[in-house]
Design an enzyme around this catalytic site. Structure first.
Site, mmCIF file in Angstrom:
data_model
loop_
_atom_site.group_PDB
_atom_site.id
_atom_site.type_symbol
_atom_site.label_atom_id
_atom_site.label_comp_id
_atom_site.label_asym_id
_atom_site.label_seq_id
_atom_site.Cartn_x
_atom_site.Cartn_y
_atom_site.Cartn_z
ATOM 1 N N ASN A 137 0.829 -1.217 0.000
ATOM 2 C CA ASN A 137 0.000 0.000 0.000
ATOM 3 C C ASN A 137 0.864 1.269 0.000
ATOM 4 O O ASN A 137 0.365 2.365 0.205
ATOM 5 C CB ASN A 137 -0.957 0.001 1.202
ATOM 6 C CG ASN A 137 -0.219 -0.045 2.532
ATOM 7 O OD1 ASN A 137 1.015 -0.004 2.564
ATOM 8 N ND2 ASN A 137 -0.962 -0.117 3.625
ATOM 9 N N HIS A 139 3.375 1.821 2.105
ATOM 10 C CA HIS A 139 3.936 2.213 3.409
ATOM 11 C C HIS A 139 5.452 2.059 3.446
ATOM 12 O O HIS A 139 6.031 1.211 2.764
ATOM 13 C CB HIS A 139 3.228 1.517 4.584
ATOM 14 C CG HIS A 139 3.542 0.063 4.782
ATOM 15 N ND1 HIS A 139 2.610 -0.836 5.234
ATOM 16 C CD2 HIS A 139 4.685 -0.656 4.618
ATOM 17 C CE1 HIS A 139 3.170 -2.028 5.343
ATOM 18 N NE2 HIS A 139 4.413 -1.951 4.973
HETATM 19 C C1 F6R Z 1 9.976 -3.292 7.920
HETATM 20 C C2 F6R Z 1 9.092 -2.225 7.461
HETATM 21 C C3 F6R Z 1 8.082 -2.415 6.372
HETATM 22 C C4 F6R Z 1 8.524 -3.333 5.229
HETATM 23 C C5 F6R Z 1 7.407 -3.473 4.192
HETATM 24 C C6 F6R Z 1 7.767 -4.437 3.089
HETATM 25 O O1 F6R Z 1 10.828 -2.829 8.968
HETATM 26 O O2 F6R Z 1 9.182 -1.180 8.004
HETATM 27 O O3 F6R Z 1 7.747 -1.141 5.858
HETATM 28 O O4 F6R Z 1 9.673 -2.824 4.636
HETATM 29 O O5 F6R Z 1 6.227 -3.915 4.810
HETATM 30 O O6 F6R Z 1 7.820 -5.729 3.619
HETATM 31 P P1 F6R Z 1 8.393 -6.968 2.790
HETATM 32 O O7 F6R Z 1 9.848 -6.705 2.585
HETATM 33 O O8 F6R Z 1 8.180 -8.158 3.703
HETATM 34 O O9 F6R Z 1 7.627 -7.020 1.525
#
Ligand code: F6R
Length: 244
Positions: A137, A139
């Site tokens: 999304n 973030h």
């Molecule tokens: C992790 C964090 C999150 C992840 C994001 C992507 O510390 O802050 O913003 O970077 O959710 O997650 P993955 O890499 O599992 O797709």
């Protein structure tokens, strides 16, 4: 300005990311690294451990500050970000545990813990290189789509989609924490340099929105377009919806 490095796949992304982090550590042995968890940086951490084992990297002077942590999980819980960082990086290199920092999810007083974390980053002298992953999304950290960009470290209510995405790691959806402590967008933007990693076709839509669409708090990562020194390393699948 965002510098884009396109890679063939996840492994090449991880190697190139590790090279940039290694260059930071070599050029400033007492640097402050901002670190992320999630599946994306696991390969990067693995490569950094290999460099350390080969004698090419020394973490003895490095300090770290992680982006975020679930509220309410103890540090020995294997889903806590504290556990993740030790399991994937800290336990395998010569970093001084005293120099590693992660928001403390066991601290009940959210306001106090978040203010203390923000202060700690200032005392460290700020982050030299902040590593980020990208949520579906948009973030970054746990800064979810919102009406404005949160400035400082704060406590967030996780969105249903994030709880849903994370439930695979817990025994049941009821065990997924509902709140987290996270650096704010302001905290992240204060880093000297930012390195964001994205892999996989499932992130192609959000890559197009975040880096090629308008800057809006509805897509938190879009704010990175305003940072002076951002490198995006993304594999071909993640870049498949943009002309790069
Ligand atoms: C992790 C964090 C999150 C992840 C994001 C992507 O510390 O802050 O913003 O970077 O959710 O997650 P993955 O890499 O599992 O797709």
């Amino acid at each position: 300005m965002i510098r884009i490095i396109k890679t063939e796949d996840y492994n090449e992304m991880s190697r190139k990311a590790a090279n940039i982090i290694a260059a930071q550590v070599i050029s400033k042995p007492n640097c402050v690294l901002g670190l992320a968890t999630g599946s994306t940086p696991i390969g990067t951490y693995k490569r950094l451990v290999e460099m350390y084992e080969a004698g090419d990297l020394d973490f003895s002077g490095v300090k770290t500050a992680n982006l975020d942590e679930y509220k309410g999980l103890t540090r020995d819980n294997d889903q806590s970000y504290y556990f993740f960082m030790h399991d994937n990086l800290f336990n395998h290199v010569n970093i001084d545990p005293e120099n590693t920092n992660i928001p403390d999810g066991t601290k009940e007083d959210a306001e106090k813990e978040c203010a203390a974390y923000e202060e700690l980053i200032k005392e460290l002298g700020g982050v030299d290189l902040q590593l980020l992953g990208l949520g579906h999304n948009g973030h970054i950290g746990f800064n979810e789509p919102a009406d404005d960009f949160p400035v400082a470290t704060h406590c967030v209510d996780l969105q249903e989609s994030t709880i849903e995405a994370n439930k695979r790691f817990f025994a049941s959806i009821d065990d997924v924490p509902r709140k987290a402590y996270t650096m704010g967008i302001g905290t992240i933007m204060n880093a000297d340099k930012i390195l964001i990693l994205v892999s996989g076709e499932d992130k192609a839509d959000i890559v197009a929105k975040a880096f090629f669409g308008p800057v809006t708090p509805q897509v938190p990562a879009s704010v990175l377009q305003l940072h002076k020194n951002v490198t995006l390393i993304a594999d071909a699948a993640a870049l498949s919806k943009v002309n790069k």
